[in-house]
Design a protein around this motif. Structure first.
Motif, short mmCIF file in Angstrom:
data_model
loop_
_atom_site.label_atom_id
_atom_site.label_comp_id
_atom_site.label_asym_id
_atom_site.label_seq_id
_atom_site.Cartn_x
_atom_site.Cartn_y
_atom_site.Cartn_z
N ASN A 58 0.83 -1.21 0.00
CA ASN A 58 0.00 0.00 0.00
C ASN A 58 0.86 1.26 0.00
OD1 ASN A 58 -2.28 -1.55 0.00
ND2 ASN A 58 -2.64 -1.36 2.19
N ALA A 59 1.97 1.24 0.71
CA ALA A 59 2.84 2.42 0.74
C ALA A 59 3.37 2.74 -0.64
CB ALA A 59 3.99 2.19 1.71
N ILE A 62 0.57 4.46 -2.57
CA ILE A 62 0.39 5.85 -2.12
C ILE A 62 1.52 6.71 -2.66
CG2 ILE A 62 0.34 7.36 -0.10
CD1 ILE A 62 -2.25 5.74 -0.62
N ASN A 81 -1.51 16.76 7.85
CA ASN A 81 -1.37 15.67 8.81
C ASN A 81 -1.93 14.39 8.18
OD1 ASN A 81 -0.86 14.25 11.13
ND2 ASN A 81 -2.09 15.56 12.47
N ALA A 82 -1.61 13.26 8.78
CA ALA A 82 -2.13 11.98 8.30
C ALA A 82 -3.65 11.98 8.35
CB ALA A 82 -1.57 10.84 9.13
N ASP A 83 -4.28 11.48 7.31
CA ASP A 83 -5.73 11.41 7.23
C ASP A 83 -6.11 10.22 6.35
OD1 ASP A 83 -8.46 11.71 6.83
OD2 ASP A 83 -8.33 13.75 6.07
N ALA A 84 -6.61 9.15 6.97
CA ALA A 84 -6.94 7.94 6.22
C ALA A 84 -8.02 8.17 5.17
CB ALA A 84 -7.37 6.83 7.17
N LEU A 86 -8.27 10.93 3.32
CA LEU A 86 -7.84 11.97 2.38
C LEU A 86 -8.05 11.51 0.94
CD1 LEU A 86 -6.41 14.77 2.38
CD2 LEU A 86 -4.27 13.53 2.11
#
Length: 88
Positions: A58-59, A62, A81-84, A86
């Motif tokens: 998955n990385a 992304i 910031n991190a946001d699942a 997004l």
């Protein structure tokens, strides 16, 4: 056998699953692939393991999406910031 394989098959029995499949970057691990197949074969539980070409992380996906945005001139603000949830 690894704890992951043991727990996966225990959960499959508990929830009366008819097959097991693994996916994502972890499915590229050769030992894990072999252990899942051997365990499934020994217990006559169909076990599906994708080809290595489809065992993507998955990385990595992304990062590829981010690279496309970057090449299009889109960059995130420094306070992002991190946001699942997004949107890509």
């Amino acid at each position: 056998m690894t704890a992951l394989v043991d727990r996966t098959f225990a959960a499959a029995r508990r929830y009366q699953a008819r097959s097991i499949g693994i996916a994502g970057g972890v499915s590229a691990n050769s030992r894990l692939r072999a252990d899942f197949k051997a365990y499934g074969d020994a217990r006559e539980m169909p076990t599906f393991v994708p080809t290595l070409q489809l065992s993507t992380d998955n990385a990595a996906m992304i990062a590829a999406a981010g690279l496309r945005k970057f090449r299009a001139g889109l960059i995130a603000p420094p306070d992002l910031n991190a946001d699942a949830g997004l949107k890509l």
